[in-house]
Design an enzyme around this catalytic site. Structure first.
Site, PDB file in Angstrom:
ATOM      1  N   SER A 108       0.822  -1.220   0.000  1.00  0.00           N
ATOM      2  CA  SER A 108       0.000   0.000   0.000  1.00  0.00           C
ATOM      3  C   SER A 108       0.855   1.268   0.000  1.00  0.00           C
ATOM      4  O   SER A 108       1.964   1.285   0.539  1.00  0.00           O
ATOM      5  CB  SER A 108      -0.874  -0.008   1.266  1.00  0.00           C
ATOM      6  OG  SER A 108      -1.397   1.273   1.532  1.00  0.00           O
ATOM      7  N   TYR A 131      -2.626   5.512  -4.032  1.00  0.00           N
ATOM      8  CA  TYR A 131      -3.850   6.260  -3.709  1.00  0.00           C
ATOM      9  C   TYR A 131      -3.906   7.532  -4.553  1.00  0.00           C
ATOM     10  O   TYR A 131      -2.869   8.104  -4.876  1.00  0.00           O
ATOM     11  CB  TYR A 131      -3.850   6.641  -2.221  1.00  0.00           C
ATOM     12  CG  TYR A 131      -4.567   5.641  -1.343  1.00  0.00           C
ATOM     13  CD1 TYR A 131      -5.864   5.238  -1.627  1.00  0.00           C
ATOM     14  CD2 TYR A 131      -3.956   5.107  -0.208  1.00  0.00           C
ATOM     15  CE1 TYR A 131      -6.530   4.322  -0.824  1.00  0.00           C
ATOM     16  CE2 TYR A 131      -4.615   4.197   0.607  1.00  0.00           C
ATOM     17  CZ  TYR A 131      -5.908   3.815   0.289  1.00  0.00           C
ATOM     18  OH  TYR A 131      -6.565   2.915   1.079  1.00  0.00           O
ATOM     19  N   THR A 157      -6.203   2.755  -6.522  1.00  0.00           N
ATOM     20  CA  THR A 157      -7.435   2.612  -5.731  1.00  0.00           C
ATOM     21  C   THR A 157      -8.266   3.886  -5.826  1.00  0.00           C
ATOM     22  O   THR A 157      -7.807   4.951  -5.401  1.00  0.00           O
ATOM     23  CB  THR A 157      -7.083   2.330  -4.255  1.00  0.00           C
ATOM     24  OG1 THR A 157      -6.311   1.130  -4.191  1.00  0.00           O
ATOM     25  CG2 THR A 157      -8.338   2.170  -3.404  1.00  0.00           C
ATOM     26  N   LYS A 254      -8.756  -0.272  -8.796  1.00  0.00           N
ATOM     27  CA  LYS A 254      -9.389  -0.959  -7.664  1.00  0.00           C
ATOM     28  C   LYS A 254     -10.527  -0.117  -7.110  1.00  0.00           C
ATOM     29  O   LYS A 254     -10.382   1.105  -6.950  1.00  0.00           O
ATOM     30  CB  LYS A 254      -8.335  -1.190  -6.566  1.00  0.00           C
ATOM     31  CG  LYS A 254      -8.845  -1.861  -5.288  1.00  0.00           C
ATOM     32  CD  LYS A 254      -7.663  -2.274  -4.413  1.00  0.00           C
ATOM     33  CE  LYS A 254      -8.075  -2.943  -3.115  1.00  0.00           C
ATOM     34  NZ  LYS A 254      -8.426  -1.996  -2.059  1.00  0.00           N
ATOM     35  N   HIS A 278     -13.657  -1.987  -0.843  1.00  0.00           N
ATOM     36  CA  HIS A 278     -12.676  -1.655   0.201  1.00  0.00           C
ATOM     37  C   HIS A 278     -12.995  -2.404   1.503  1.00  0.00           C
ATOM     38  O   HIS A 278     -12.782  -1.907   2.602  1.00  0.00           O
ATOM     39  CB  HIS A 278     -12.671  -0.147   0.452  1.00  0.00           C
ATOM     40  CG  HIS A 278     -11.320   0.439   0.766  1.00  0.00           C
ATOM     41  ND1 HIS A 278     -10.604   1.173  -0.138  1.00  0.00           N
ATOM     42  CD2 HIS A 278     -10.562   0.417   1.892  1.00  0.00           C
ATOM     43  CE1 HIS A 278      -9.472   1.578   0.420  1.00  0.00           C
ATOM     44  NE2 HIS A 278      -9.424   1.128   1.661  1.00  0.00           N
TER      45      HIS A 278
HETATM   46  C1  FNR Z   1      -7.553  -1.884   3.667  1.00  0.00           C
HETATM   47  N1  FNR Z   1      -7.738  -1.707   2.284  1.00  0.00           N
HETATM   48  C2  FNR Z   1      -6.871  -0.911   1.583  1.00  0.00           C
HETATM   49  N2  FNR Z   1      -6.984  -0.791   0.217  1.00  0.00           N
HETATM   50  C3  FNR Z   1      -6.114  -0.064  -0.488  1.00  0.00           C
HETATM   51  O1  FNR Z   1      -6.233   0.000  -1.718  1.00  0.00           O
HETATM   52  N3  FNR Z   1      -5.100   0.607   0.151  1.00  0.00           N
HETATM   53  C4  FNR Z   1      -4.929   0.562   1.494  1.00  0.00           C
HETATM   54  O2  FNR Z   1      -4.009   1.161   2.040  1.00  0.00           O
HETATM   55  C5  FNR Z   1      -5.856  -0.196   2.254  1.00  0.00           C
HETATM   56  N4  FNR Z   1      -5.756  -0.260   3.616  1.00  0.00           N
HETATM   57  C6  FNR Z   1      -6.554  -1.142   4.328  1.00  0.00           C
HETATM   58  C7  FNR Z   1      -6.350  -1.315   5.700  1.00  0.00           C
HETATM   59  C8  FNR Z   1      -7.105  -2.262   6.391  1.00  0.00           C
HETATM   60  C9  FNR Z   1      -6.867  -2.463   7.858  1.00  0.00           C
HETATM   61  C10 FNR Z   1      -8.080  -3.029   5.713  1.00  0.00           C
HETATM   62  C11 FNR Z   1      -8.886  -4.082   6.442  1.00  0.00           C
HETATM   63  C12 FNR Z   1      -8.303  -2.829   4.379  1.00  0.00           C
HETATM   64  C13 FNR Z   1      -8.750  -2.496   1.563  1.00  0.00           C
HETATM   65  C14 FNR Z   1      -8.185  -3.851   1.155  1.00  0.00           C
HETATM   66  O3  FNR Z   1      -7.208  -3.730   0.146  1.00  0.00           O
HETATM   67  C15 FNR Z   1      -9.290  -4.762   0.597  1.00  0.00           C
HETATM   68  O4  FNR Z   1      -9.989  -4.092  -0.420  1.00  0.00           O
HETATM   69  C16 FNR Z   1     -10.284  -5.216   1.667  1.00  0.00           C
HETATM   70  O5  FNR Z   1      -9.646  -5.380   2.914  1.00  0.00           O
HETATM   71  C17 FNR Z   1     -10.932  -6.533   1.242  1.00  0.00           C
HETATM   72  O6  FNR Z   1     -11.874  -6.958   2.167  1.00  0.00           O
HETATM   73  P1  FNR Z   1     -11.572  -8.056   3.312  1.00  0.00           P
HETATM   74  O7  FNR Z   1     -10.817  -9.190   2.669  1.00  0.00           O
HETATM   75  O8  FNR Z   1     -10.758  -7.358   4.357  1.00  0.00           O
HETATM   76  O9  FNR Z   1     -12.929  -8.413   3.784  1.00  0.00           O
END
Ligand code: FNR
Length: 386
Positions: A108, A131, A157, A254, A278
């Protein structure tokens, strides 16, 4: 409980809840507002039933190719920020466990280890997630660094122009950094191993990718403030086109949740998309990502790469997503529960559980390879879930 005694992802989640202070666990576990979308992601998998065929899955091979690279299984560790707050050097353990398992890993923008550190320490294919923050110079600098450090694909994203309203975090006063208020201090004292290793340890989590923007002297607080200040609600499809022009490798968008945006992403030059809400952390009220997958797959051309995330907690969830047309899935919380429960060993355990469950499900469903999964392996549920 020892890591090997965790038999499923929910066991790892319970261990994570025990080891982490509430403020940290809630950041990992929670979603936006009423957490409708967070729950919907799970329910969509539960509501989809498999249609087993006998004796077809004796020799299952989970290996999968994405963007010309071969992986041991069709799931990868998706991008998550701030992973150093669960375990010291969290990003390195996520990337390291993924490399050992032969699966993909995406870092990330908001990681704690910098992209250069990961590239130096983990010799395996890896992607970078960007981002839509700041002005053109912000994305240009990160994209250039990612290419120079050998990241092979870029995930942009787009579902986070503003942060979701995560009410668990608001109640704890948490926003990209832990403020030591009296309740947080007390909770930290109740979790001494976390406090000693993460808070007072040698690797205090900071947003290392962003240090070059502020200089080496930037404090943890400066970096957290910088991430908050860089949100850019004016980011547009023209910016997507600009980033397409900067990035030489495969580009994934994304956060796509409908056919129109999937088509637009392709028209702007994306090689693929990640169907994602997300993990229910942004727009509450959005549908489950699994439920919009069919319309998106139907709308896209054969050449597009379609990945999905949101709610994957079982190997059978991965089978269902692939049967509906995804080529692979991203894992969000599942490996993070493992990380929080037991560092690299915990991440490895999460990945092994999912691979084992997927293998078993494939055999019992009668399918020998991910690319052979299709609609005929699904039965639409007619009775209400228990
Ligand atoms: C995320 N997600 C996320 N997505 C992204 O593009 N950049 C990021 O920095 C983050 N940071 C992040 C932190 C935490 C703690 C979580 C739980 C999620 C979203 C992540 O990539 C993904 O889309 C989701 O977590 C998918 O869902 P599940 O598997 O957690 O249910």
């Amino acid at each position: 409980m020892k890591m090997k005694n965790a038999v499923n992802i929910d066991d790892l989640r319970r261990l994570a809840r025990r080891r982490l202070p509430r403020v940290v666990f809630d950041y990992l576990d929670g979603g936006a507002e009423d957490e409708l979308t967070l729950r919907a992601n799970r329910r969509a998998f539960d509501d989809l039933t498999l249609r087993p065929r006998l004796l077809g899955g004796g020799r299952v091979d989970l290996s999968t190719e994405i963007f010309g690279q071969s992986y041991s299984a069709p799931f990868l560790i998706g991008p998550t920020g701030l992973s150093g707050i669960y375990w010291p050097e969290g990003d390195l353990h996520l990337a390291g466990a993924a490399a050992e398992a032969g699966i993909g890993f995406a870092l990330s923008t908001g990681s704690n280890a910098s992209m250069e550190t990961i590239a130096r320490r983990i010799d395996a294919p890896r992607w970078f997630q960007l981002y839509p923050w700041g002005g053109p110079e912000f994305s240009e600098a990160l994209v250039e660094r990612a290419a120079a450090a050998g990241y092979s694909a870029l995930i942009l994203t787009l579902d986070s122009l503003v942060g979701g309203k995560r009410e668990r975090d608001l109640r704890h006063g948490f926003s990209h950094e832990i403020r030591m208020s009296a309740p947080v201090v007390l909770d930290g004292l109740m979790h001494p191993r976390w406090l000693a290793s993460v808070w007072f340890g040698r690797h205090r989590p900071r947003f290392e990718n962003l240090i070059p923007f502020l200089g080496d002297a930037a404090s943890d607080r400066d970096l957290a403030e910088f991430t908050r200040s860089q949100r850019n609600p004016h980011f547009s499809w023209e910016d997507v086109r600009r980033i397409r022009g900067l990035w030489p490798g495969p580009l994934l968008i994304k956060g796509v949740m409908c056919a129109e945006d999937a088509i637009r992403a392709r028209a702007e030059g994306a090689d693929g998309i990640v169907v994602s809400n997300h993990g229910g952390r942004q727009l509450d009220g959005a549908p489950a990502s699994l439920s919009v997958l069919p319309e998106i797959v139907a709308a896209l051309d054969e050449g597009a790469t379609v990945l999905l995330d949101g709610g994957i907690r079982r190997g059978s969830d991965i089978v269902k997503a692939l049967a509906l047309g995804a080529q692979g899935v991203l894992l969000g919380r599942a490996p993070l529960y493992g990380l929080a429960a037991g560092g690299r060993e915990g991440v490895a355990r999460a990945l092994a559980i999912l691979a084992d469950e997927m293998q078993r499900t494939m055999i019992l469903t009668g399918c020998d390879a991910p690319r052979h999964l299709g609609r005929d392996h699904l039965a639409l549920r007619t009775d209400p879930p228990p």
